[in-house]
Each structure stands twice: as C-alpha cells, then as structure tokens.
Scaffold this motif. Sequence first.
Motif, PDB file in Angstrom:
ATOM      1  N   LEU A   1      -1.867   6.446  -0.602  1.00  0.00           N
ATOM      2  CA  LEU A   1      -2.958   5.544  -1.334  1.00  0.00           C
ATOM      3  C   LEU A   1      -2.370   3.831  -2.138  1.00  0.00           C
ATOM      4  O   LEU A   1      -3.051   2.811  -1.206  1.00  0.00           O
ATOM      5  N   VAL A   2      -1.168   4.034  -1.452  1.00  0.00           N
ATOM      6  CA  VAL A   2      -0.266   2.462  -2.200  1.00  0.00           C
ATOM      7  C   VAL A   2       0.044   1.526  -0.969  1.00  0.00           C
ATOM      8  O   VAL A   2      -0.649   1.001  -0.393  1.00  0.00           O
ATOM      9  N   GLY A   3      -0.465   2.416   0.242  1.00  0.00           N
ATOM     10  CA  GLY A   3       0.294   1.518   1.993  1.00  0.00           C
ATOM     11  C   GLY A   3      -1.373   0.939   2.101  1.00  0.00           C
ATOM     12  O   GLY A   3      -1.730  -0.260   2.751  1.00  0.00           O
ATOM     13  N   THR A   4      -2.516   2.125   1.577  1.00  0.00           N
ATOM     14  CA  THR A   4      -3.930   1.951   1.831  1.00  0.00           C
ATOM     15  C   THR A   4      -4.483   0.467   1.409  1.00  0.00           C
ATOM     16  O   THR A   4      -4.758  -0.460   1.739  1.00  0.00           O
ATOM     17  N   LEU A   5      -3.984   1.036   0.059  1.00  0.00           N
ATOM     18  CA  LEU A   5      -4.429  -0.408  -0.756  1.00  0.00           C
ATOM     19  C   LEU A   5      -3.519  -2.147   0.026  1.00  0.00           C
ATOM     20  O   LEU A   5      -4.486  -2.568  -0.391  1.00  0.00           O
TER      21      LEU A   5
ATOM     22  N   ALA B   1      -2.671  -2.276   2.229  1.00  0.00           N
ATOM     23  CA  ALA B   1      -3.259  -2.605   3.814  1.00  0.00           C
ATOM     24  C   ALA B   1      -4.533  -3.676   3.495  1.00  0.00           C
ATOM     25  O   ALA B   1      -5.122  -4.562   4.659  1.00  0.00           O
ATOM     26  N   SER B   2      -5.116  -3.230   2.608  1.00  0.00           N
ATOM     27  CA  SER B   2      -6.414  -4.078   2.573  1.00  0.00           C
ATOM     28  C   SER B   2      -5.950  -5.436   1.525  1.00  0.00           C
ATOM     29  O   SER B   2      -6.927  -6.334   2.197  1.00  0.00           O
ATOM     30  N   VAL B   3      -5.293  -5.291   0.963  1.00  0.00           N
ATOM     31  CA  VAL B   3      -5.364  -6.865   0.074  1.00  0.00           C
ATOM     32  C   VAL B   3      -4.868  -6.999   1.231  1.00  0.00           C
ATOM     33  O   VAL B   3      -5.302  -8.763   1.627  1.00  0.00           O
ATOM     34  N   ALA B   4      -3.615  -7.183   1.999  1.00  0.00           N
ATOM     35  CA  ALA B   4      -3.019  -8.021   3.256  1.00  0.00           C
ATOM     36  C   ALA B   4      -4.960  -8.377   4.824  1.00  0.00           C
ATOM     37  O   ALA B   4      -4.362  -9.833   4.715  1.00  0.00           O
ATOM     38  N   HIS B   5      -5.129  -7.930   4.911  1.00  0.00           N
ATOM     39  CA  HIS B   5      -6.433  -7.993   5.352  1.00  0.00           C
ATOM     40  C   HIS B   5      -6.995  -9.381   4.274  1.00  0.00           C
ATOM     41  O   HIS B   5      -7.132 -10.214   4.898  1.00  0.00           O
ATOM     42  N   PHE B   6      -7.480  -8.202   3.471  1.00  0.00           N
ATOM     43  CA  PHE B   6      -8.126  -9.707   2.411  1.00  0.00           C
ATOM     44  C   PHE B   6      -7.080 -11.166   2.477  1.00  0.00           C
ATOM     45  O   PHE B   6      -8.368 -12.405   2.653  1.00  0.00           O
ATOM     46  N   LEU B   7      -6.261 -11.304   2.125  1.00  0.00           N
ATOM     47  CA  LEU B   7      -5.024 -12.356   2.118  1.00  0.00           C
ATOM     48  C   LEU B   7      -5.436 -13.291   3.428  1.00  0.00           C
ATOM     49  O   LEU B   7      -5.844 -14.593   3.628  1.00  0.00           O
ATOM     50  N   VAL B   8      -6.084 -13.087   4.439  1.00  0.00           N
ATOM     51  CA  VAL B   8      -5.652 -13.273   6.258  1.00  0.00           C
ATOM     52  C   VAL B   8      -7.463 -13.851   6.451  1.00  0.00           C
ATOM     53  O   VAL B   8      -7.356 -14.569   7.105  1.00  0.00           O
ATOM     54  N   SER B   9      -8.446 -13.280   5.381  1.00  0.00           N
ATOM     55  CA  SER B   9     -10.161 -13.320   6.143  1.00  0.00           C
ATOM     56  C   SER B   9     -10.141 -14.277   5.505  1.00  0.00           C
ATOM     57  O   SER B   9     -10.206 -14.930   4.264  1.00  0.00           O
TER      58      SER B   9
ATOM     59  N   HIS C   1     -15.695  -8.562  -2.533  1.00  0.00           N
ATOM     60  CA  HIS C   1     -15.249  -7.746  -0.904  1.00  0.00           C
ATOM     61  C   HIS C   1     -14.120  -7.154  -1.040  1.00  0.00           C
ATOM     62  O   HIS C   1     -14.473  -5.754  -0.845  1.00  0.00           O
ATOM     63  N   LEU C   2     -13.575  -7.549  -1.477  1.00  0.00           N
ATOM     64  CA  LEU C   2     -12.307  -6.672  -1.944  1.00  0.00           C
ATOM     65  C   LEU C   2     -12.022  -5.908  -3.062  1.00  0.00           C
ATOM     66  O   LEU C   2     -11.491  -4.805  -2.949  1.00  0.00           O
TER      67      LEU C   2
ATOM     68  N   GLN D   1     -12.404  -0.156  -4.238  1.00  0.00           N
ATOM     69  CA  GLN D   1     -12.631   1.365  -4.806  1.00  0.00           C
ATOM     70  C   GLN D   1     -12.781   1.822  -3.643  1.00  0.00           C
ATOM     71  O   GLN D   1     -13.317   3.105  -3.966  1.00  0.00           O
ATOM     72  N   HIS D   2     -13.376   2.479  -1.905  1.00  0.00           N
ATOM     73  CA  HIS D   2     -13.896   2.274  -0.973  1.00  0.00           C
ATOM     74  C   HIS D   2     -12.364   3.664  -0.923  1.00  0.00           C
ATOM     75  O   HIS D   2     -12.344   4.742  -0.668  1.00  0.00           O
ATOM     76  N   ASP D   3     -11.512   2.656  -0.865  1.00  0.00           N
ATOM     77  CA  ASP D   3     -10.002   3.740  -0.566  1.00  0.00           C
ATOM     78  C   ASP D   3     -10.102   4.304  -1.223  1.00  0.00           C
ATOM     79  O   ASP D   3      -9.322   5.099  -1.132  1.00  0.00           O
ATOM     80  N   LEU D   4     -10.175   3.947  -2.550  1.00  0.00           N
ATOM     81  CA  LEU D   4      -9.303   4.782  -3.412  1.00  0.00           C
ATOM     82  C   LEU D   4     -10.302   6.566  -4.285  1.00  0.00           C
ATOM     83  O   LEU D   4      -9.950   7.101  -3.528  1.00  0.00           O
TER      84      LEU D   4
END
Length: 221
Positions: free
Chosen positions: A6-10, A12-20, A27-28, A33-36
């Motif tokens: 879960l930590v890894g997934t979250l 990754a989502s944060v990293a994607h958010f930072l570069v988008s 969106h984040l 919420q979706h990841d969890l």
Amino acid sequence: MLAARLVGTLEASVAHFLVSTDQNLGHLETQLQHDLQALLRETLRRAAQAKADATPPRCPVCGQPLSRCSSGHARTFQTRFGDITLERTRGYCQRCRQWRIPADAALGLDDTTGYSPTEPTAEEVAKEIAYLREPQARMDYRAGRRAGEPLGSGAVEATCRQAQCRFKRPGQFWSTAGDEALLCLETFWHNDRWSLFFPTRPSTLQEIEMRPQGAKGRMKA
Ligand SMILES: [Zn+2]
C-alpha cells in the motif's frame, strides 16, 4: 507485506501527481482513495477466501459430513470495498437432501443475494431511489420560490383536513358522485363563487357578503 504494498502504491501516486501539470489536489485525493479501496478489497477477498478454504465440508444445518464434494464454485459478491469473487466447495447432505456450500454459511453469505452482510440489498436501494426520484419534478424549490408559489405542504394539508372534517362525520357515508358534487359546492361556497352556480339569486349573494368576518372560511354543516 500488504501494508508495504500500500505504501508503495500511495508513493507512486504521489510521485505521478508531482510531475503531472494537469492534476490538481482533487485528482490526488481521488487516486489515493482508489488505491486504498483496492487494497481493502484485496485484503477482504484474501481473508474471505482463506476462511472459505478452511471451512470443513459439513452441512451447516445438521452438521452431517457432505458427500460428492467439488471445489471451485465461483460466486461474486458486492462488498463495501467493491466486488470480490470467491471459490467455494459444494457438497451434498444426504440427511437434508440438499446441496450445501458451508463457506457461504461461515461467511454469512447464505441469504444475501450477491451482497456481503453489510451491504443493503438491491431491493432496499431501489426503494430509496424511487422514493427520491418520484417527486423530483415537484421539488424544484428555487423555481417555486421565484414564481412566488408556496413551498410548504401546510396549505394543502389544512385544506384536506378541512374537507375531511366536513365529509367524514360520524355515520356519514358517501357515494363518489354525491361526494364529488357536494365537495364542489363546498369549495365554491368557501371561495365566494356561489353566484356562478346561482346567478339569479342575488339576495343570497348579499347575505354571503354580509356574513360576519368570523364566520368566513368556516365550514357550514
Ligand atoms: Zn444437512
């Protein structure tokens, strides 16, 4: 191990958010919420499957060992975290003369048609939706207020009560024709439109005009 995933997934989502450049905070939030949700669903599925696998092949009603057992009977359930599919073992109880699935009984899924025990049934949901949808056209309060219409149901309720007091007296019985005719007369009387029915009787009209204020609007027997 699931927590690490879960930590890894979250992350990754944060990293994607930072570069988008096209993702805002909303969106984040949705993504996290979706990841969890996905992890909760997977945890639930694994636990349910483990419990199903560990359930002994005995009849949940009479306790008799089941015969002709076969595994891999898949069934999908709607849960609070989304749909999960379980594989269960089915066997025949010779005492009850019924096919049984002990895992469904152990998980509390016996009588819930495709839903986990915490989920409301489809009928309950449909009933609530219909309750909200049916009067939707009459619930545009903003338009009503703009048009100067009364929003409460008080006026209609009071009118119904008034009519009921007139027509539901002890011992009274009405035919539909008689009830409709008298209701019509009563309504004309209270709206001071009696003259539309009896235009040739001005003296009575005058009497209506001369009624004391207190008597106006009161039902006459
Ligand atoms: Zn049995």
